[in-house]
Design an enzyme around this catalytic site. Structure first.
Site, PDB file in Angstrom:
ATOM      1  N   GLY A 152       0.827  -1.196   0.000  1.00  0.00           N
ATOM      2  CA  GLY A 152       0.000   0.000   0.000  1.00  0.00           C
ATOM      3  C   GLY A 152       0.863   1.249   0.000  1.00  0.00           C
ATOM      4  O   GLY A 152       2.020   1.226  -0.414  1.00  0.00           O
ATOM      5  N   SER A 153       0.301   2.327   0.501  1.00  0.00           N
ATOM      6  CA  SER A 153       1.002   3.609   0.511  1.00  0.00           C
ATOM      7  C   SER A 153       2.008   3.665   1.656  1.00  0.00           C
ATOM      8  O   SER A 153       1.934   2.897   2.621  1.00  0.00           O
ATOM      9  CB  SER A 153      -0.007   4.747   0.666  1.00  0.00           C
ATOM     10  OG  SER A 153      -0.627   4.691   1.944  1.00  0.00           O
ATOM     11  N   GLY A 163       2.010   2.248   5.524  1.00  0.00           N
ATOM     12  CA  GLY A 163       3.103   1.401   5.968  1.00  0.00           C
ATOM     13  C   GLY A 163       3.711   1.791   7.290  1.00  0.00           C
ATOM     14  O   GLY A 163       4.147   0.917   8.063  1.00  0.00           O
ATOM     15  N   GLU A 196       5.714  -3.435   1.122  1.00  0.00           N
ATOM     16  CA  GLU A 196       5.811  -3.015  -0.279  1.00  0.00           C
ATOM     17  C   GLU A 196       4.986  -1.739  -0.399  1.00  0.00           C
ATOM     18  O   GLU A 196       3.768  -1.782  -0.595  1.00  0.00           O
ATOM     19  CB  GLU A 196       5.269  -4.103  -1.213  1.00  0.00           C
ATOM     20  CG  GLU A 196       6.020  -5.417  -1.147  1.00  0.00           C
ATOM     21  CD  GLU A 196       7.411  -5.355  -1.735  1.00  0.00           C
ATOM     22  OE1 GLU A 196       7.769  -4.301  -2.316  1.00  0.00           O
ATOM     23  OE2 GLU A 196       8.150  -6.338  -1.634  1.00  0.00           O
ATOM     24  N   CYS A 209       2.407   0.811  -8.271  1.00  0.00           N
ATOM     25  CA  CYS A 209       3.484   1.304  -7.413  1.00  0.00           C
ATOM     26  C   CYS A 209       4.751   1.527  -8.236  1.00  0.00           C
ATOM     27  O   CYS A 209       5.618   2.303  -7.847  1.00  0.00           O
ATOM     28  CB  CYS A 209       3.740   0.345  -6.265  1.00  0.00           C
ATOM     29  SG  CYS A 209       3.984  -1.364  -6.767  1.00  0.00           S
TER      30      CYS A 209
END
Length: 525
Positions: A238-239, A243, A260, A294
């Site tokens: 995710g963002s 995170g 990630e 991403c």
């Protein structure tokens, strides 16, 4: 649409938690297609008590799964890959309906699932440890790898099924159970995928709770998941904003994470670049999935001597991008995920202009009968500077920033660089490339060996993925996927990423009747 849902075993309303049985009695979650704003279907979310039932079943499944020989686990994953092959068209179409990426990209995402299952099946016979020479006579020393337990998988909307497969296929052959919390924006693809896994497990005679699912609110179910001491590892995609708290909460209980997170990916275009290749790679990297990967290309760091030509070519190419219903033949770019993503893009453009940037093309909302739902935009190209605050951030939308380096008269376009030409300031380009908080993917386009090797050296790209003469997106499953800095440092998919899903154990065996100590220590008689 109804045929797709039926083929995948989905109903109008579907339970959103699975522990071998389906459940879900919390609030209903509607899945709205970004293509036309219409309801696809709904999911009933898990309550905290249902979450507890899912975790208990996953723990029980792990206890039997971990002692199944790894090649047998690989056979289950192989059959999962075959089941995904059979469902590729329907599941790919559902990815398109629910997320908005093109039909080809939707099916391509399912192909990634198939590929990682093939990879994991082979891996199940290659979970190697090392044998080391002991310094003590009559001793043998080696290492082996054991399963961890339950691996929590938190996935994002932009790859609603592939990220689960990257984690679950490897975790499964390594002997772990998985508990999947998908994005609330794409719940139906998660239910459909879990139903496929359920069927395969039943056919293979294994506990289907090995692949468990829990759909619920992040503030309750998500917090329970990352705080759960029964779950030794969390893999979260995710963002960066997401995170940080995940890493903090999981870290406080000394568990493991595979993070990630965001990317701010750049392509360096030197005067030695093949511009035909560069333009194609840039357009796919920046426009594909409507800029919602991403690994999407966000920044172009281009030498001033070729800046105008590259800009003209990109604007021309952007004007030819077919935007519309991603299920239609020939559509290259579908909608953003929702109205909130569109608004974020518009705010980013306002901020860019306030900081001194210039929109060269695009950046408009698209309305009318051809663009229902309110989530369509034209991809934007902008002149910018790397130090702009908005450029330093990751806007999850198709905005491409052009950033110059070098001097316009430093070289003639088309000339080949020489060492005495100082590689046309490629050091400056690399500095700009690295000068963002994120470190996922980067690339350079050049036909000069010195520039390419410098970019790949320890003094070059600081990203987890660094490419030469290909773009920033489209990673293959054979290599480890992930990045550095605020991207989180995690690695998924290929290479030796399987080690992240196992615990290492060093073993020493004494096959004598003596007891020598290490380092020559003497301890009494």
């Amino acid at each position: 649409m109804q045929a797709i849902l039926k083929n995948l075993g989905l109903d109008t309303v579907n339970p959103g938690a699975f522990n071998g049985e389906w459940m879900g009695s919390d609030a209903k979650l509607d899945s709205i297609s970004p293509i036309d704003g219409k309801l696809i279907g709904s999911v009933t979310q898990a309550t905290p008590s249902e979450y507890e039932k899912v975790v208990a079943a996953a723990q029980k499944a792990f206890e039997s799964w971990r002692v199944l020989p790894a090649p047998k686990r690989g056979e289950v994953v192989r059959r999962l890959g075959n089941a995904l092959r059979e469902a590729k068209q329907d599941l790919g179409a559902l990815v398109t309906l629910e997320m908005g990426k093109s039909r080809a990209e939707g099916e391509g995402e399912v192909q990634e699932m198939i590929d990682i299952c093939d990879f994991a099946c082979g891996l199940s016979r290659q979970l190697y440890g090392l044998t080391m020479h002991s310094e003590r006579p009559g001793h043998r020393m080696y290492e082996q790898w054991h399963p961890l337990g339950i691996v929590g998988v938190i996935s994002a909307f932009n790859f609603p099924v592939a990220v689960w497969a990257w984690n679950s296929a490897l975790a499964a052959v390594c002997g772990n159970a998985t508990l999947w919390k998908p994005s609330s924006k794409t719940p139906l693809t998660a239910v459909a995928t879990t139903k496929i896994a359920q069927r395969v497990c039943k056919e293979c005679g294994v506990d289907p709770a090995v692949f468990s699912l829990v759909i619920g609110k992040g503030s309750t179910i998500g917090e329970m998941l990352i705080s759960d001491k029964r779950i030794p590892q969390i893999s979260a995609t995710g963002s960066c904003r997401m995170g940080y708290p995940v890493g903090e909460v999981v870290g406080k209980r000394l568990a493991r994470t595979i993070l990630e997170l965001g990317g701010n990916n750049a392509i360096i275009v030197t005067p030695n670049a093949n511009l035909d290749l560069a333009v194609r790679a840039i357009v796919f990297g920046s426009v594909g999935t409507a800029g919602q990967r991403c690994t999407s290309t966000r920044r172009i760091i281009v030498h001033e001597s070729v800046r105008k030509e590259l800009t003209d070519r990109l604007v021309k190419a952007y004007k030819q991008v077919k935007i519309g219903n991603p299920l239609s033949e020939g559509t290259l770019m579908g909608p953003l995920i929702d109205a909130g993503a569109v608004e974020d893009m518009m705010k980013a453009i306002v901020q860019l202009r306030a900081e001194g940037g210039e929109i060269l093309y695009g950046g408009d909302k698209l309305t009318g009968a051809d663009f229902p739902g309110g989530c369509f935009v034209t991809p934007a190209i902008a002149n910018a500077k790397n130090q702009y605050k908005i450029v330093q951030e990751e806007t999850f939308a198709p905005i491409l920033y052009l950033i110059g380096y070098g001097k316009a008269d430093a070289a003639t376009p088309g000339m080949k660089a020489t060492a005495s030409a100082n590689l046309w300031d490629v050091d400056e380009a690399i500095r700009l490339h690295n000068d963002v908080p994120q470190g996922l993917s980067g690339a350079i386009f050049t036909e000069n060996l010195l520039e390419a090797e410098k970019f790949l050296s320890a003094a070059g790209s600081d990203c987890g993925i660094a490419n030469v003469n290909i773009g920033t997106s489209g990673a293959e499953i054979g290599g480890a996927f992930g990045g550095e800095k605020e991207t989180g440092g995690g690695r998924e998919s290929g290479s030796d990423s399987w080690k992240a899903y196992m615990r290492r154990q060093t073993n020493t065996i004494n096959y004598t009747r003596e007891l020598p100590l290490a380092q020559g220590i003497k301890f009494g008689d």
